[in-house]
Enzyme design. Sequence first.
Site, PDB file in Angstrom:
ATOM      1  CG  ASP A 215      48.751  25.788  67.259  1.00 34.05           C
ATOM      2  OD1 ASP A 215      49.665  25.675  66.410  1.00 34.05           O
ATOM      3  OD2 ASP A 215      47.700  25.140  67.215  1.00 34.05           O
ATOM      4  CD  GLU A 301      52.012  17.662  57.198  1.00 36.85           C
ATOM      5  OE1 GLU A 301      51.199  17.078  56.430  1.00 36.85           O
ATOM      6  OE2 GLU A 301      51.670  18.191  58.267  1.00 36.85           O
TER       7      GLU A 301
HETATM    8  N1  UDP Z   1      45.932  29.228  60.418  1.00 37.69           N
HETATM    9  C1  UDP Z   1      45.657  30.297  59.571  1.00 37.69           C
HETATM   10  N2  UDP Z   1      44.352  30.497  59.185  1.00 37.69           N
HETATM   11  C2  UDP Z   1      43.318  29.715  59.633  1.00 37.69           C
HETATM   12  C3  UDP Z   1      43.619  28.633  60.480  1.00 37.69           C
HETATM   13  C4  UDP Z   1      44.943  28.415  60.847  1.00 37.69           C
HETATM   14  O1  UDP Z   1      46.543  31.031  59.185  1.00 37.69           O
HETATM   15  O2  UDP Z   1      42.157  29.959  59.243  1.00 37.69           O
HETATM   16  C5  UDP Z   1      47.333  29.019  60.845  1.00 37.69           C
HETATM   17  C6  UDP Z   1      47.497  28.837  62.347  1.00 37.69           C
HETATM   18  O3  UDP Z   1      47.681  30.086  62.988  1.00 37.69           O
HETATM   19  C7  UDP Z   1      48.706  27.934  62.446  1.00 37.69           C
HETATM   20  C8  UDP Z   1      48.633  27.124  61.164  1.00 37.69           C
HETATM   21  O4  UDP Z   1      47.786  27.819  60.266  1.00 37.69           O
HETATM   22  O5  UDP Z   1      49.916  28.663  62.495  1.00 37.69           O
HETATM   23  C9  UDP Z   1      48.073  25.731  61.387  1.00 37.69           C
HETATM   24  O6  UDP Z   1      46.781  25.819  61.948  1.00 37.69           O
HETATM   25  P1  UDP Z   1      46.340  25.003  63.237  1.00 37.69           P
HETATM   26  O7  UDP Z   1      47.360  25.189  64.280  1.00 37.69           O
HETATM   27  O8  UDP Z   1      44.936  25.353  63.573  1.00 37.69           O
HETATM   28  O9  UDP Z   1      46.421  23.547  62.662  1.00 37.69           O
HETATM   29  P2  UDP Z   1      46.529  22.159  63.441  1.00 37.69           P
HETATM   30  O10 UDP Z   1      47.082  22.403  64.801  1.00 37.69           O
HETATM   31  O11 UDP Z   1      45.138  21.664  63.471  1.00 37.69           O
HETATM   32  O12 UDP Z   1      47.423  21.356  62.592  1.00 37.69           O
HETATM   33 MN    MN Z   2      48.273  23.794  65.562  1.00 39.21          MN
END
Ligand code: UDP
Ligand code: MN
Length: 357
Positions: A215, A301
């Site tokens: 995203d 990280e």
């Molecule tokens: N993601 C996943 N399974 C989940 C939730 C998230 O594979 O149940 C993936 C999501 O598609 C993204 C990454 O893990 O590529 C990080 O998730 P997210 O963007 O929701 O995290 P944030 O933006 O909150 O750090």
């Molecule tokens: Mn994200």
Amino acid sequence: MSPNPTVKIKYHSLAPIGDSSMKKKKKVLFLIVILVVFIWILGIFSRSSESDLELGEDSLRAMLIQTQEELRISRQQMLHYEQMLTSSCVDQINAYHGNDQVPTIYVITPTYARPVQKAELTRLSHTFMLVPKLHWIIVEDATNKTELVANLLKESNINHTHLHALTPDQYKLKKKDGHWKKPRGVQQRNAALDWLRLFRSSDNDKGIVYFADDDNSYSLKLFSEMRRVKRVGVWPVGLVGGLKVEKSLVNAQGKVIGFNSMWAPQRPFPIDMAGFAINLDLINRNENVKFSFDVDRGYQESAILSKVVTSLSQLEPLADNCTKVYVWHTRTIDPTFAYEAVLKKKHMAPSDLGMEV
Ligand code: UDP
Ligand code: MN
């Protein structure tokens, strides 16, 4: 009294003579009038066809000028696109392909099914399509690989590896959970690291590993920067950690001396996942370089970076000594579909019947 026949005759003989000459005169006059009218009409016609021609020529000339202008703009646009492509992509592709010294960028993306998934992956793939020597390892958080992702990869023509790794149920985010509640992408990123260790060797394959969530928003410049990573490269990330930009602080000697993070600044490496890349060699030589469900929130990280660098001075600041933003931690809102429920209530077909959205 008898009537005077001469006078009578004279009178009668004169009358017809006067009549016929009048008629002749009238005829001539009539012909002249007809001729004048004819010439006049002819004049009008010839004038109007002349002006028609003039009008036709004028509008043709205007159309020609307009078309020439449009062509000039199109040409300018084409030149502009050509320049853009040449500087960002084509030159690099020509220089990079077949050059073993140029490392491949392995981009690892966890992804999961949701209404915005195809939109996110389309956006992402269209960025990656412009990056030379990129290998996309896309890992679905699912029990199986899906057609949607497979087709998207096929259409993109990007060098890729398509995997799946399901997040264990106890770590899976539930609907009511805030997105920060549980670690995301752990199982998937580890599956990709395992694949790299299995199919890429330190001796033969030069590579850089980058964790790109589905995203975020990525500039092409980011990939040119990370291609230079020796051990671990770092750069600023926009729109994250409650700040407009989170970044490493770099001294005059070009060394990282700290971070500007405000959220949990006590972390050893308070950097977002999008803000660093690791040389493949370090990953291949160390089995422990992986993610874990057993780390505190926000420490993923730090946990992985602690395994590849021991001090801040080992971090390589990129993006003009961490003064430029080439990646943004964007988040896409979950759309609501209030009217799908209305359709259902009315026993009507859902809007996406027979379509992939
Ligand atoms: N993601 C996943 N399974 C989940 C939730 C998230 O594979 O149940 C993936 C999501 O598609 C993204 C990454 O893990 O590529 C990080 O998730 P997210 O963007 O929701 O995290 P944030 O933006 O909150 O750090
Ligand atoms: Mn994200």
